[in-house]
Write a protein that holds these residues in place. Structure first.
Motif, short mmCIF file in Angstrom:
data_model
loop_
_atom_site.label_atom_id
_atom_site.label_comp_id
_atom_site.label_asym_id
_atom_site.label_seq_id
_atom_site.Cartn_x
_atom_site.Cartn_y
_atom_site.Cartn_z
N GLN A 54 -54.45 -49.79 30.39
CA GLN A 54 -55.76 -49.27 29.99
C GLN A 54 -55.62 -47.81 29.51
OE1 GLN A 54 -59.07 -50.43 32.39
NE2 GLN A 54 -60.05 -48.44 32.28
N CYS A 55 -54.79 -47.05 30.20
CA CYS A 55 -54.59 -45.64 29.81
C CYS A 55 -53.85 -45.55 28.46
CB CYS A 55 -53.81 -44.95 30.92
SG CYS A 55 -53.31 -43.29 30.49
N TRP A 56 -52.75 -46.30 28.32
CA TRP A 56 -52.01 -46.25 27.05
C TRP A 56 -52.92 -46.61 25.87
CZ3 TRP A 56 -48.00 -48.99 30.33
CH2 TRP A 56 -46.90 -48.15 30.59
N SER A 57 -53.76 -47.63 26.09
CA SER A 57 -54.58 -48.12 24.97
C SER A 57 -55.91 -47.38 24.87
CB SER A 57 -54.83 -49.63 25.15
OG SER A 57 -55.70 -49.85 26.24
N ASN A 58 -56.09 -46.35 25.70
CA ASN A 58 -57.32 -45.56 25.70
C ASN A 58 -58.56 -46.42 25.95
OD1 ASN A 58 -58.41 -43.01 25.66
ND2 ASN A 58 -58.64 -42.90 23.44
N GLY A 59 -58.39 -47.43 26.80
CA GLY A 59 -59.53 -48.26 27.18
C GLY A 59 -59.75 -49.45 26.28
N LEU A 60 -58.95 -49.58 25.20
CA LEU A 60 -59.12 -50.75 24.33
C LEU A 60 -58.78 -52.02 25.12
CD1 LEU A 60 -59.65 -51.73 21.42
CD2 LEU A 60 -57.17 -51.64 21.07
N GLN A 73 -55.91 -42.99 19.53
CA GLN A 73 -56.77 -41.82 19.61
C GLN A 73 -57.04 -41.25 18.23
OE1 GLN A 73 -54.66 -38.21 21.06
NE2 GLN A 73 -53.13 -39.68 21.78
N SER A 74 -58.14 -40.54 18.13
CA SER A 74 -58.48 -39.87 16.88
C SER A 74 -59.42 -38.72 17.25
CB SER A 74 -59.20 -40.85 15.94
OG SER A 74 -60.43 -41.22 16.54
N PRO A 99 -58.38 -38.87 23.98
CA PRO A 99 -57.85 -39.57 25.16
C PRO A 99 -58.83 -39.50 26.33
CG PRO A 99 -56.14 -38.23 24.16
CD PRO A 99 -57.42 -37.91 23.43
N LYS A 100 -59.07 -40.65 26.95
CA LYS A 100 -60.05 -40.71 28.04
C LYS A 100 -59.41 -40.51 29.41
CE LYS A 100 -62.98 -44.15 25.68
NZ LYS A 100 -62.15 -44.48 24.51
N TYR A 101 -58.10 -40.68 29.48
CA TYR A 101 -57.43 -40.62 30.79
C TYR A 101 -56.35 -39.54 30.72
CZ TYR A 101 -59.58 -45.20 30.63
OH TYR A 101 -60.47 -46.22 30.48
N PRO A 102 -56.23 -38.73 31.76
CA PRO A 102 -55.22 -37.66 31.72
C PRO A 102 -53.81 -38.24 31.76
CG PRO A 102 -56.30 -37.75 33.88
CD PRO A 102 -57.01 -38.73 33.01
#
Ligand code: AKG
Ligand code: FE2
Length: 343
Positions: A265-271, A308-309, A314-317
């Protein structure tokens, strides 16, 4: 059915070493698939179906799953005194005679306190890690009491890792990364890969906070689960829904369940969302064997450049894998000394 229609990746063992995109056909065994189709299909299945997928293993792999299940039952059938010889250590490896994980503390009663749990949620588990730790005590003891046990565990462990790496290639493509992105020396060169044998007994009662396993998502990259066919595993496709809707995961002969973990989830930024799941028991013995895959200890888990753009930061640290895992383990495991009073 969701998993058969959308993503049943057939992984015949004889072809597992050939080019991955040709060998892993997503539910279309007779059709030549190009990379683009595979990518789209993986993406769709993950996004629409809350990340839960199944893979078929071909015959000889299937045999290794059958042996695994049998050896798991053999272990749990040993007298308690034998199992206590491999009691869990401070690295969470070993036998856990009582229910110590509380993945959902808000809704789940304290499993380690016997008085509060009227005997139903009784989990026995053994953890094995072959790559990072050497659980020689665990492995040796079974040389004497359970012939073939170690070989079965190691063979399945290798196969599960190979299957996970194949799935990781598909996931990387679906995220517009190189197919080998996750299966690189920096990521999966020395992965933390943990096989866990579980035996459940009893009856759940969600209204009293009694579960086989409370609601949670797994921490890592992905988890493969082999079960004995007894229903129990449930997923919630929308964790924010009120009330939450829980669905049983059907058991498919010869298939393994795949759950994506929080790191994905972190790598994909929640996708890709990690799969929320829990286990509900119905007075039947249930055996299940998750295989958890996490990357190298020192791997940094952070949003991929393709996810990301400027308008999608990024949503997760970013966090080091080992730091993240330590934090998560501490959140859900009771102090392991509390077993001593039950021993
Ligand atoms: O028993 C199962 O099917 C799932 C277990 C699980 O979710 C876990 O150990 O993380
Ligand atoms: Fe889990």
């Amino acid at each position: 059915m969701w998993c058969q229609d959308l993503f049943v990746a057939k992984v015949p063992n004889s072809t597992i070493n050939r080019s991955i995109l040709k060998d892993i056909l997503v539910n279309k065994p007779n059709k030549e698939m190009n990379e683009m189709e595979t990518k789209t299909q993986v993406e769709d299945s993950i996004i629409q179906e809350s990340l839960l997928t199944c893979i078929d293993l071909a015959n000889s792999d299937h045999q290794s799953v059958l042996s695994l299940k049998q050896q798991s039952k053999n272990f749990f059938a040993l007298p308690l005194v034998e199992k206590m010889k491999v009691l869990k250590n401070e690295k969470h490896r070993g036998y856990t005679p009582f229910y110590d994980q509380i993945p959902d503390p808000e809704n789940q009663v304290q499993g380690t306190c016997n008085q509060l749990v009227p005997f139903p949620a009784f989990i026995l588990s053994i953890f094995l890690v072959y790559k990072i730790y050497t659980p020689s005590k665990i492995l040796k003891i079974h040389l004497y009491v359970l012939p073939g046990w170690r070989e079965t565990m190691e063979k399945y462990h290798q196969e599960a890792l190979r299957v996970c790496k194949a799935i990781a290639k598909l996931l990387a493509l679906a995220l517009d990364m190189d197919a080998d992105y996750f299966d690189s020396p920096e990521m999966l060169g020395k992965p933390i890969s943990t096989l866990r044998l579980l035996h459940y007994e009893g009856k759940s009662d969600p209204s009293k906070g009694i579960y086989g396993t409370g609601a949670h998502s797994d921490y890592g990259m992905m988890t493969l689960i082999a079960t004995d066919g007894v229903l129990g595993l449930q997923i919630c496709k929308d964790r924010n829904a009120k009330p939450q809707k829980w669905e049983y995961v059907p058991s498919i002969e010869g298939a393994l369940v795949v759950n994506l973990g929080d790191m994905m989830q972190c790598w994909s930024n929640g996708l890709f969302r990690s799969t929320m799941h829990r286990v509900i028991l119905n007075d039947q013995n249930r055996y299940s064997i998750p295989f958890f895959l996490e990357p190298n200890h020192d791997c940094i888990i952070e949003c991929l450049p393709t996810c990301q753009s400027e308008s999608n930061l990024p949503k997760y640290p970013a966090i080091k894998c080992s730091t993240y895992l330590t934090q998560r383990y501490e959140e859900v495991h009771a102090n392991f000394r509390s077993y001593e009073k039950h021993a």
